[in-house]
Design an enzyme around this catalytic site. Structure first.
Site, PDB file in Angstrom:
ATOM      1  N   ASP A  15      75.186  -0.260  -4.619  1.00  0.00           N
ATOM      2  CA  ASP A  15      76.411  -0.627  -5.326  1.00  0.00           C
ATOM      3  C   ASP A  15      76.139  -0.759  -6.824  1.00  0.00           C
ATOM      4  O   ASP A  15      74.991  -0.669  -7.274  1.00  0.00           O
ATOM      5  CB  ASP A  15      76.966  -1.932  -4.756  1.00  0.00           C
ATOM      6  CG  ASP A  15      78.478  -1.975  -4.742  1.00  0.00           C
ATOM      7  OD1 ASP A  15      79.104  -1.304  -5.577  1.00  0.00           O
ATOM      8  OD2 ASP A  15      79.040  -2.691  -3.887  1.00  0.00           O
ATOM      9  N   ASP A  66      87.507   0.677  -3.572  1.00  0.00           N
ATOM     10  CA  ASP A  66      87.278   0.391  -2.159  1.00  0.00           C
ATOM     11  C   ASP A  66      88.536   0.657  -1.353  1.00  0.00           C
ATOM     12  O   ASP A  66      89.659   0.340  -1.779  1.00  0.00           O
ATOM     13  CB  ASP A  66      86.900  -1.083  -1.969  1.00  0.00           C
ATOM     14  CG  ASP A  66      85.494  -1.389  -2.429  1.00  0.00           C
ATOM     15  OD1 ASP A  66      84.807  -0.476  -2.934  1.00  0.00           O
ATOM     16  OD2 ASP A  66      85.074  -2.559  -2.285  1.00  0.00           O
TER      17      ASP A  66
END
Length: 435
Positions: A164, A225
């Site tokens: 990430d 997301d």
């Protein structure tokens, strides 16, 4: 960072070697087709209270149960291979040797034992880290520890790293971190798929260099997301279509655009919307990483996620990503070139009101006029399997599609032009035994 100069030199050397080799992607031999598996995040988030939520907390028990089900319920047999841990698996501190460590209460056996268990099932284990000082949920990040963390993951037997981009500092540190972790993973000698979020965090500040990103990553996130909601799926598709000129051509064996998880089998999508996500993820050559509860999935959702014809389109060895070819009022048509000169075609109805609508188009519209020239056979894959028969390059197709739904077709070119046969208007659901 004390190793900045050395890391920069290694990154420069690797870049030169890649250019000299003429390689178009990260050449670790992995992700030759889009990655398939299961990832915990969208469904289970950062649930860490196992006393309160014993069945949904992020723990070794959860991943062992999913591994068991991926074998017993046929997921492995159709290609789902990776059981992936996302954020919130770690302890809040590193150990006395500065290594990452799992939460001792939720992962009492350790990651090595979990990897061994997953491998014993013929599956592979994925894990999560972050390029910055902390993960998105506040656990230790890998900044300053890229080599150590990569070796730790390798020692544990990890097969995929989702990396990430939270808390990264500057854009230069972001880019250097993604490069350095790629080099560090390769240096371990273990085959570890490298899933990046580099362009997602770079794009607000500058345009990503996808050629460079593909040299370092096996797949990469571009957009926000995904959530268990139609607006989220719809927005992801629209973003992809609007940016397809810059992202489609770079995708291929070894490196893929990642529109994020499949949320099929959860709560927020209607049946037609689940069909749309599965069909378009296949068209986009996207990694198929489910985020759902395999212990409580409906037969209908299981049928869709395990549909071998859809998976075959997603996993097509030609490795070309599909793209939108038209947006006509409420309809969109997407196509994807497949091996053997075939095409996958998705007709999506974006209207969210009313009933089924018919979209008409000519076969000459597909594949720059080549998909059905001089003739082709057409097979409907979704929402049900139907043989549409033989057609020629001037056939006209009438496709009936439910609101927010998609009809997925496979068009296979043949050499001789047959007499044109009528095309059925279709609007069928899966047979009752899977509802």
């Amino acid at each position: 960072m004390g190793t900045a100069v050395g890391s920069w030199q290694r990154a420069t050397l690797a870049w030169v070697l890649v250019l000299l080799a003429g390689a178009g992607a990260l050449e670790n031999g992995l992700a030759r087709t889009p990655t398939m598996g299961w990832l915990h995040w969208e469904r289970f988030l950062c649930s860490t209270d196992c006393a309160l939520e014993p069945l949904s907390c992020v723990s070794e028990q959860l991943f062992m149960q999913m591994a068991d089900l991926m074998v017993s319920d046929g997921w492995k047999d159709v290609g789902y291979e990776y059981v992936c841990i996302d954020d919130c698996w770690m302890s809040l501190t590193r150990d006395h040797q500065d290594r990452l460590q799992p939460d001792p209460e939720r992962f009492p056996s350790g990651i090595r034992k979990l990897a061994d268990y997953v491998h014993s099932k013929g599956l592979k284990l994925g894990i999560y880290g972050d390029v910055g000082n902390k993960t998105c949920a506040g656990f230790p990040g890998s900044y300053g520890y890229y080599d150590l963390d990569a070796q730790t993951f390798a020692d544990w037997g990890v097969d995929l790293l989702k990396f990430d981009g939270c808390n990264y500092g500057t854009q230069d540190q972001l880019a250097e971190g993604y490069r350095n972790m790629s080099l560090a993973l390769n240096k371990t000698g273990r085959s570890i798929v490298y899933s990046c979020e580099w362009p997602l965090y770079m794009r607000p500040m500058q345009k990503p260099n996808y050629t460079e990103i593909k040299h370092y990553c096996n797949h990469w996130r571009n957009f926000a997301d995904i959530y268990d909601a139609w607006n989220s799926v719809k927005n992801t598709l629209e973003w992809t279509a609007l940016h397809q000129d810059s992202i489609v051509d770079v995708a291929g064996p070894g490196g893929w655009n990642d529109p994020d998880m499949l949320v099929i089998g959860n709560f927020g999508l209607s049946w037609d919307q689940q069909l749309t996500q599965m069909a378009l993820w296949a068209i986009m050559a996207a990694p198929l990483l489910m985020s759902n509860d395999l212990r409580h999935i409906s037969p209908q959702a299981k049928w869709l996620l395990q549909n071998k014809d859809v998976i075959a389109i997603n996993q097509d060895p030609l490795g070309k990503q599909g793209y939108r070819i038209t947006k006509d009022n409420n309809f969109e048509v997407w196509e994807r070139p497949l091996s053997g000169g075939a095409y996958a075609v998705a007709v999506m109805n974006r209207q969210e009101i009313g009933g089924p609508q018919i979209f008409s188009f000519s076969t000459s519209f597909l594949g720059n006029g080549l998909a059905c020239n001089p003739a082709c056979s057409i097979q409907q894959i979704l929402p049900t399997s139907e043989d549409w028969g033989l057609h020629n390059w001037v056939s006209f197709l009438n496709t009936e599609v439910n609101p927010t739904g998609t009809v997925l077709l496979k068009v296979v070119v043949i050499g001789e032009s047959p007499a044109e046969k009528p095309v059925m208007n279709i609007n069928k659901k899966p047979s009752p035994d899977i509802l």
